[in-house]
Structures are given as C-alpha cells and as structure tokens.
Enzyme design. Sequence first.
Site, PDB file in Angstrom:
ATOM      1  N   PRO A   1      76.276  15.045  10.729  1.00 39.45           N
ATOM      2  CA  PRO A   1      75.540  14.260   9.740  1.00 39.45           C
ATOM      3  C   PRO A   1      74.875  13.036  10.367  1.00 39.45           C
ATOM      4  O   PRO A   1      75.442  12.393  11.239  1.00 39.45           O
ATOM      5  CB  PRO A   1      76.645  13.818   8.767  1.00 39.45           C
TER       6      PRO A   1
ATOM      7  N   ARG B   1      58.543   5.869   8.622  1.00 40.80           N
ATOM      8  CA  ARG B   1      58.691   6.973   7.661  1.00 40.80           C
ATOM      9  C   ARG B   1      57.590   7.053   6.601  1.00 40.80           C
ATOM     10  O   ARG B   1      57.086   8.138   6.335  1.00 40.80           O
ATOM     11  CB  ARG B   1      60.076   6.936   6.996  1.00 40.80           C
TER      12      ARG B   1
ATOM     13  N   CYS C   1      46.791  -2.423  12.775  1.00 42.11           N
ATOM     14  CA  CYS C   1      45.383  -2.138  12.521  1.00 42.11           C
ATOM     15  C   CYS C   1      45.117  -0.669  12.276  1.00 42.11           C
ATOM     16  O   CYS C   1      44.448   0.000  13.072  1.00 42.11           O
ATOM     17  CB  CYS C   1      44.559  -2.676  13.682  1.00 42.11           C
TER      18      CYS C   1
END
Length: 427
Positions: free
Chosen positions: A274, A316, A346
């Site tokens: 996990p 993410r 940018c």
Amino acid sequence: MNYFTRRKGELYCEETAVAGIAAAVGTPFYLYSRKTLLRHFQAFDSGFAGIPHLTCFAVKACSNIAILHLFAKAGGGADIVSGGELFRALKAGIDPGRIIYSGVGKTEEELRAALAAGILLFNVESAQELDRLQRIALTLGLEAPVSFRVNPDVDPLTHAYISTGLAKNKFGIPIKEAMSLYRRAAAMEGIAVKGISCHIGSQLTRISPFVESIRKIRAFVGALAEKGVSVQYIDLGGGVGITYDDETPPQLPEYAAAVRRELVGLDCTLILEPGRVLVGNAGVLVTEVQYTKTNGAEEARKKFVIVDAAMNDLARPSLYGAFHEIQPVRETGAARETVDVVGPVCETGDFIARDRELAGVVQGDLLAVMSAGAYGFSMSSNYNSRPRAPEVLVDGSRYAVIRSRETLEQLIQGEAIPDCMEDGHDH
Ligand code: LLP
C-alpha cells in the site's frame, strides 16, 4: 479518518495550529500527521492479523526517511522501485529482509546494490531482467530471491496513467507466458524462485478488480504446483483508493476480508504494497495567497487566486486533472466565489484547482490543499528553478521539520560552467 480538524474556525493538525507552523517555517510546505500515518498503517495491517503477511509501504508515495522510519517501527517493510529508494529505505532503518523491489527497468547497478543488501524479493518483470539478475548473483556468489510480477490483464477502472494490470501496459509478464519462465528460473543456478506478485493499478475505488486478479493468480499458482514449482509468497501490490472528493473506495476491513476470502487454504505469506491509502489523507500542502486578479472578456470574467505553491510542488492536478479539496487555514466568513487557484509557474497547465467554489480570500491568507500526502512531495520538482518545499511532521502539540526548504545553493548543486566553453577557446 485523519487528525486534521478545526477549532474555532482554525485548521489544526492534531494539537498544533497549522498557522503557527506556517509562521515558523514559511510557505509553501508539506505537513504530515504522525497519528494519522500510524492509524492508517494499523488499520491496514490489522486487517491481515492472524495470517502470515508483510505490509511493505510503497516508498514512491511519500519517501521521506522519517516517514519510512515510522512505518518500519510499526512493523512495516518497503516496496522500492529504484536504487534511490533502496538507499532511503536502508537509511530509514528498514530491515532488508522486509524490502521487495518492483519495477520494469532495474539497472545492473541497482540490482547489484539490492542483492548485496540482502533484500527479501526481486519482483522480476521480464526474461531479460531474470538473466541479468542471475549473472550478477553468480558474480557475487549469492542467490537471488525471485518473484515474477505477472500481468493478469484486469481493468482496475481507474485513471489510464495509473492502470498497470492491463495486457497493453508495460508492466509484468503476461500470465500465459509466465509458466515457461517459472520453469526455466526454477532450474537456474543463482536464482531461488520464491513467489508471485501483481499490482494492477492505483486509486482503485472498487473491490472487484482485486478479486478478479487474485482469482487469476490463484489459478496460476495451482497450475505452477502441478508442474512442481511452489511459491512461498503472494504479493498483491497496492492500489486501494482514498477519498479526495466524493469517491467511495472500499473500507480497509472490507478490502482485507475480500483478500483473505480469496486466499483461504493457500499456504503462503501474503505481501501487500500500500502507498496512497497509508499517507494520502495524512498530509496537506500549505500555501499562501500572493495575489488575486480577474481576467477575461466582460461576459467571461474569471477570478484567479495566485498562491505560492505550484505544479512543481504538487503535480497531480496538472498531470492527472486530479481533485484536491482546498480549505482556508483560518475561516473568515467571506462570501463564496468561484475561482481558479493557480501557482506562479509559467504554464496555463499550472493549477491546483479550477472553477472551484471557495470562501473569498485576500493576499496573505493561508490555504491548505488537502489529501496531498501521497505522490505530493515525492513527485515535486525544481521546475522554474523553484526550491522544493520543506516537509514537517506533527506529533501532538509538537512538530519537527523532517526536510528543510531547499536553498538556492542546493538548486545549482552539481552544475558547472566548463572552462573550455569560455570565450577564446576553440571547440
Ligand atoms: N506497488 C507498485 C509496484 C506500484 O507501482 C505502486 C504505485 C504501488 C505499489 C502503490 O500503489 P498505491 O497503493 O499508492 O495505489 N502518481 C500517481 C500514482 C502512481 C502509482 C504508481 N504505482 C498519483 O499521484 O495518483
């Protein structure tokens, strides 16, 4: 369940006010709750109590040695995917006998280091990797403990980038081809066949793909036994999802019960890998509002909240379009409005949240990007020459900086302007 709570409108991590830490360490920073990390580890691990098993934390999810150490003390091992992760795991005090090594592209040097360290298992992903491992083992006069990672061709029903158990993915050995490889390996000098592994994907919100792949593995283990090849270890990988928004992933006892049910009667040690489920909701990214502004044509005005965390700190949202809840560190009671929360990098793709309804913020306000403990800091980079953020671990009413903010000098460490490229030199 986590220990990020609110007291009189203020965000706390356990017994510690988040704003106080921000004042001391500056922003942006990652913040983890020790109590939450341990609680998640115990909730996961206890699901398998009573059967031989080993919970190997997937180091890639959150690689700080303080966190690896915490899990090691709680009885965990490590699932590593590189020589760098091996180095971290050993530095953190993880017993090599509790380390397993996954990944499709292990280099000669990485295999040698892991073999010399005496790790528990190599999850081998190709015939060529097996041959390379054998050569190294024979040179070192050692025997390499091997599991093959099989690809069960199961749809994990998750984001395409993090699906790993489909036949078309680069991972594992097609289950149909694995038999001949097992038989070959079983007869190889320098190789000890020990187990079988699979990992079908990440952020799974359903149990059925896990069950489907266990059934395929189990049938294959039976077929192996008929050919005289037995395995001691079954590694089911990681993948259990968490709630970022409105997902309803399986509860840990439900997941563990399903796994146990599918494995009844099999005389093997179970290994689990996990990552996200242990750390995801145990960490947040704290950032400060730098500016607010409004752009766009009259009929499509858009409000931007520009914060000091960016896609280099938390990749993410930009990479997967992932949702992370955003909470004010201090509630102000301001009216809600729809905004884009963006960083200073940018690129238009640099955002933490888009079209998000939040209570109005002003310059200097602190925001917490929630559920950032997994694949947050560990995926951060120096893009736009931004020093990486510090990491802080809270324990009750105390906290410790477990990684300091990168300095500008560290940013260019290892870089050099070669003499021969100065003016006046010919090439
Ligand atoms: N074992 C292996 C062999 C893996 O490749 C992974 C994750 C895990 C275990 C742990 O999976 P978890 O329990 O965390 O789902 N960066 C992506 C996730 C990439 C997962 C890669 N492999 C994200 O931010 O969503």
